[in-house]
Design a protein around this motif. Structure first.
Motif, PDB file in Angstrom:
ATOM      1  N   PHE A   2      -5.596   2.157  -8.716  1.00 12.56           N
ATOM      2  CA  PHE A   2      -4.390   2.639  -8.036  1.00 12.56           C
ATOM      3  C   PHE A   2      -3.621   3.618  -8.918  1.00 12.56           C
ATOM      4  CE2 PHE A   2      -5.078  -1.655  -6.248  1.00 12.56           C
ATOM      5  CZ  PHE A   2      -5.237  -1.306  -4.916  1.00 12.56           C
ATOM      6  N   HIS A   3      -3.247   4.741  -8.313  1.00 12.53           N
ATOM      7  CA  HIS A   3      -2.383   5.741  -8.948  1.00 12.53           C
ATOM      8  C   HIS A   3      -1.779   6.541  -7.811  1.00 12.53           C
ATOM      9  CE1 HIS A   3      -0.762   8.506 -11.866  1.00 12.53           C
ATOM     10  NE2 HIS A   3      -1.383   9.522 -11.295  1.00 12.53           N
ATOM     11  N   HIS A   4      -0.465   6.393  -7.612  1.00 12.66           N
ATOM     12  CA  HIS A   4       0.164   6.950  -6.413  1.00 12.66           C
ATOM     13  C   HIS A   4       1.548   7.512  -6.754  1.00 12.66           C
ATOM     14  CE1 HIS A   4       1.868   6.289  -2.105  1.00 12.66           C
ATOM     15  NE2 HIS A   4       1.178   7.407  -2.146  1.00 12.66           N
ATOM     16  N   PRO A   5       1.582   8.682  -7.396  1.00 11.27           N
ATOM     17  CA  PRO A   5       2.877   9.272  -7.742  1.00 11.27           C
ATOM     18  C   PRO A   5       3.701   9.555  -6.487  1.00 11.27           C
ATOM     19  CG  PRO A   5       1.057  10.367  -8.864  1.00 11.27           C
ATOM     20  CD  PRO A   5       0.451   9.491  -7.834  1.00 11.27           C
ATOM     21  N   PRO A   6       5.022   9.459  -6.557  1.00 11.10           N
ATOM     22  CA  PRO A   6       5.834   9.063  -7.721  1.00 11.10           C
ATOM     23  C   PRO A   6       6.143   7.578  -7.751  1.00 11.10           C
ATOM     24  CG  PRO A   6       7.276   9.838  -6.005  1.00 11.10           C
ATOM     25  CD  PRO A   6       5.867   9.935  -5.438  1.00 11.10           C
ATOM     26  N   PHE A   7       5.479   6.800  -6.884  1.00 10.21           N
ATOM     27  CA  PHE A   7       5.846   5.395  -6.739  1.00 10.21           C
ATOM     28  C   PHE A   7       5.114   4.473  -7.713  1.00 10.21           C
ATOM     29  CE2 PHE A   7       6.020   7.468  -2.535  1.00 10.21           C
ATOM     30  CZ  PHE A   7       7.394   7.472  -2.370  1.00 10.21           C
ATOM     31  N   GLY A  67      -0.384   0.065 -17.946  1.00 13.55           N
ATOM     32  CA  GLY A  67       0.992   0.400 -18.261  1.00 13.55           C
ATOM     33  C   GLY A  67       1.759   1.009 -17.099  1.00 13.55           C
ATOM     34  N   ALA A  68       1.627   0.434 -15.925  1.00 15.77           N
ATOM     35  CA  ALA A  68       2.151   1.052 -14.708  1.00 15.77           C
ATOM     36  C   ALA A  68       3.670   1.155 -14.719  1.00 15.77           C
ATOM     37  CB  ALA A  68       1.693   0.256 -13.493  1.00 15.77           C
ATOM     38  N   VAL A  69       4.169   2.320 -14.315  1.00 17.42           N
ATOM     39  CA  VAL A  69       5.596   2.537 -14.107  1.00 17.42           C
ATOM     40  C   VAL A  69       5.824   2.686 -12.611  1.00 17.42           C
ATOM     41  CG1 VAL A  69       7.548   4.073 -14.528  1.00 17.42           C
ATOM     42  CG2 VAL A  69       5.919   3.580 -16.374  1.00 17.42           C
ATOM     43  N   LEU A  70       6.767   1.903 -12.070  1.00 16.82           N
ATOM     44  CA  LEU A  70       6.951   1.837 -10.618  1.00 16.82           C
ATOM     45  C   LEU A  70       8.346   2.290 -10.213  1.00 16.82           C
ATOM     46  CD1 LEU A  70       4.620  -0.289 -11.269  1.00 16.82           C
ATOM     47  CD2 LEU A  70       5.280  -1.390  -9.146  1.00 16.82           C
ATOM     48  N   ASP A  71       8.402   2.855  -9.010  1.00 18.76           N
ATOM     49  CA  ASP A  71       9.671   3.181  -8.349  1.00 18.76           C
ATOM     50  C   ASP A  71       9.567   2.612  -6.946  1.00 18.76           C
ATOM     51  OD1 ASP A  71      11.916   4.199  -7.160  1.00 18.76           O
ATOM     52  OD2 ASP A  71      11.593   6.267  -7.801  1.00 18.76           O
ATOM     53  N   ILE A  72      10.170   1.414  -6.739  1.00 21.43           N
ATOM     54  CA  ILE A  72      10.024   0.720  -5.469  1.00 21.43           C
ATOM     55  C   ILE A  72      11.396   0.354  -4.913  1.00 21.43           C
ATOM     56  CG2 ILE A  72       7.721  -0.162  -5.956  1.00 21.43           C
ATOM     57  CD1 ILE A  72       8.921  -2.756  -6.866  1.00 21.43           C
ATOM     58  N   PRO A  73      11.516   0.305  -3.584  1.00 24.21           N
ATOM     59  CA  PRO A  73      12.827   0.081  -2.962  1.00 24.21           C
ATOM     60  C   PRO A  73      13.497  -1.218  -3.360  1.00 24.21           C
ATOM     61  CG  PRO A  73      11.253   0.888  -1.340  1.00 24.21           C
ATOM     62  CD  PRO A  73      10.472   0.583  -2.580  1.00 24.21           C
ATOM     63  N   THR A  74      12.709  -2.263  -3.632  1.00 23.93           N
ATOM     64  CA  THR A  74      13.290  -3.574  -3.908  1.00 23.93           C
ATOM     65  C   THR A  74      13.856  -3.699  -5.318  1.00 23.93           C
ATOM     66  OG1 THR A  74      11.102  -4.391  -4.526  1.00 23.93           O
ATOM     67  CG2 THR A  74      11.818  -4.758  -2.243  1.00 23.93           C
ATOM     68  N   HIS A  75      13.558  -2.742  -6.183  1.00 22.21           N
ATOM     69  CA  HIS A  75      14.025  -2.823  -7.569  1.00 22.21           C
ATOM     70  C   HIS A  75      14.624  -1.474  -7.969  1.00 22.21           C
ATOM     71  CE1 HIS A  75      11.442  -6.347  -7.375  1.00 22.21           C
ATOM     72  NE2 HIS A  75      11.997  -6.782  -8.478  1.00 22.21           N
ATOM     73  N   SER A 116       0.817  -1.212   0.000  1.00 20.42           N
ATOM     74  CA  SER A 116       0.000   0.000   0.000  1.00 20.42           C
ATOM     75  C   SER A 116       0.851   1.262   0.000  1.00 20.42           C
ATOM     76  CB  SER A 116      -0.945   0.007   1.204  1.00 20.42           C
ATOM     77  OG  SER A 116      -0.222  -0.007   2.417  1.00 20.42           O
ATOM     78  N   HIS A 117       2.087   1.170   0.525  1.00 18.23           N
ATOM     79  CA  HIS A 117       2.974   2.330   0.476  1.00 18.23           C
ATOM     80  C   HIS A 117       3.385   2.646  -0.955  1.00 18.23           C
ATOM     81  CE1 HIS A 117       2.878   2.086   4.708  1.00 18.23           C
ATOM     82  NE2 HIS A 117       3.865   1.236   4.886  1.00 18.23           N
ATOM     83  N   VAL A 118       3.364   1.626  -1.807  1.00 19.66           N
ATOM     84  CA  VAL A 118       3.742   1.815  -3.204  1.00 19.66           C
ATOM     85  C   VAL A 118       2.541   2.225  -4.049  1.00 19.66           C
ATOM     86  CG1 VAL A 118       4.654   0.679  -5.268  1.00 19.66           C
ATOM     87  CG2 VAL A 118       5.638   0.169  -3.020  1.00 19.66           C
ATOM     88  N   VAL A 119       1.465   1.452  -3.987  1.00 19.75           N
ATOM     89  CA  VAL A 119       0.321   1.696  -4.878  1.00 19.75           C
ATOM     90  C   VAL A 119      -0.645   2.729  -4.303  1.00 19.75           C
ATOM     91  CG1 VAL A 119       0.491  -0.598  -5.880  1.00 19.75           C
ATOM     92  CG2 VAL A 119      -1.061  -0.221  -3.949  1.00 19.75           C
ATOM     93  N   GLY A 120      -0.521   3.034  -3.018  1.00 22.33           N
ATOM     94  CA  GLY A 120      -1.437   3.982  -2.391  1.00 22.33           C
ATOM     95  C   GLY A 120      -2.742   3.336  -1.979  1.00 22.33           C
ATOM     96  N   GLN A 121      -3.641   4.143  -1.469  1.00 21.36           N
ATOM     97  CA  GLN A 121      -4.964   3.657  -1.102  1.00 21.36           C
ATOM     98  C   GLN A 121      -5.831   3.497  -2.343  1.00 21.36           C
ATOM     99  OE1 GLN A 121      -5.839   2.628   2.015  1.00 21.36           O
ATOM    100  NE2 GLN A 121      -3.639   2.999   2.379  1.00 21.36           N
ATOM    101  N   PRO A 122      -6.683   2.476  -2.377  1.00 22.36           N
ATOM    102  CA  PRO A 122      -7.508   2.256  -3.570  1.00 22.36           C
ATOM    103  C   PRO A 122      -8.428   3.434  -3.853  1.00 22.36           C
ATOM    104  CG  PRO A 122      -8.232   0.864  -1.744  1.00 22.36           C
ATOM    105  CD  PRO A 122      -6.940   1.476  -1.323  1.00 22.36           C
ATOM    106  N   LEU A 123      -8.563   3.774  -5.122  1.00 23.35           N
ATOM    107  CA  LEU A 123      -9.393   4.881  -5.565  1.00 23.35           C
ATOM    108  C   LEU A 123     -10.817   4.437  -5.862  1.00 23.35           C
ATOM    109  CD1 LEU A 123      -6.785   6.594  -7.927  1.00 23.35           C
ATOM    110  CD2 LEU A 123      -7.241   7.052  -5.502  1.00 23.35           C
TER     111      LEU A 123
END
Length: 250
Positions: A213-218, A170-178, A33-40
């Motif tokens: 889900f849409h949670h910039p910048p993650f 087409g999600a683009v992610l910025d996550i700590p594990t990658h 949830s820290h990555v994708v945010g709360q559901p919209l």
């Protein structure tokens, strides 16, 4: 066959007394949830669903796999089907009736024939796509696959399909594990989903894996999604059926 779209990437399928769920989620726990945010949009509460004959899981990302809610609603012994290499990790969640399936494996679940086929995860984690069919209808759910070259082989061996359920955000992610992050999408874009549906010879493309889900910048959903989807569909003569959570598509 009755098929209902649930929130995010979830599906409800029924034939007679047999009910199958694919990738249903009621919650997205931290750290996802820290990555994708709360559901919209509202997620599917399991208490509103009948007890399924089985749950099919494309992969173990927490936005597709919610064992805690399933156990609370249906018990530890609910049959789960997962990619074979995810079998041990699934058992560690407290589920006791778990079957691991390799690509090409088939099983009967009540009135349905279920086949595991190729699907490629954007981060290299185990994933399969699920084909679910009766004697007269056949659908495919591709999880959150990226573009790959197996679509032709899937069609040759198992197609055509009445409906292809394909991710489109087409999600683009910025996550700590990658790290460092990639600017490339971790699942199909709208245009890629249309091309996949065309190759799969699907009568209809029902988009999944978008809007929730849409949670910039993650976690970034691609821009102008529906407009691009419809434009690509017109160019490729693919029929797109936009369905909200709760809509029946078959």
């Amino acid at each position: 066959m009755k098929v209902q779209r649930l929130a995010w990437a979830g599906l409800f399928l029924q034939e007679g007394e047999t009910v199958i769920l694919i990738d249903p989620i009621q919650q997205v726990p931290a750290p996802t949830s820290h990555v994708v945010g709360q559901p919209l949009e509202r997620l599917t509460h399991f208490s509103k669903l009948p007890r399924p004959s089985a749950i099919l899981t494309t992969h173990l990302h927490a936005d597709h796999f919610d064992p805690e809610s399933a156990i609370q609603a249906f018990g530890h012994d609910l049959p789960f089907f997962v990619p074979h290499s995810s079998l041990e990790a699934t058992l560690q969640k407290g589920l006791t009736q778990v079957t691991g399936m390799n690509v090409g494996d088939q099983t009967k679940i009540g009135e349905f024939l279920v086949t595991a086929v190729q699907s490629i995860d954007g981060f290299g984690n185990p994933q399969v796509a699920w084909i679910v069919e009766t004697k007269t209808q056949r659908v495919i759910h591709c999880g959150d696959t990226v573009w790959h070259g197996y679509f032709w082989e899937i069609t040759k061996r198992y197609g055509p399909f009445d409906i292809a359920f394909l991710p489109v955000n087409g999600a683009v992610l910025d996550i700590p594990t990658h790290q460092p992050p990639s600017r490339l999408p971790a699942c199909l874009t709208p245009e890629q989903a249309v091309e996949a549906a065309h190759i799969l010879q699907a009568k209809k493309l029902v988009p999944i894996h978008y809007k929730t889900f849409h949670h910039p910048p993650f976690y970034l959903e691609t821009e102008d999604l529906e407009k691009r989807l419809q434009q690509a569909a017109r160019e490729s003569q693919v029929e797109v059926m936009m369905a909200e959570a709760g809509d029946f598509v078959l």
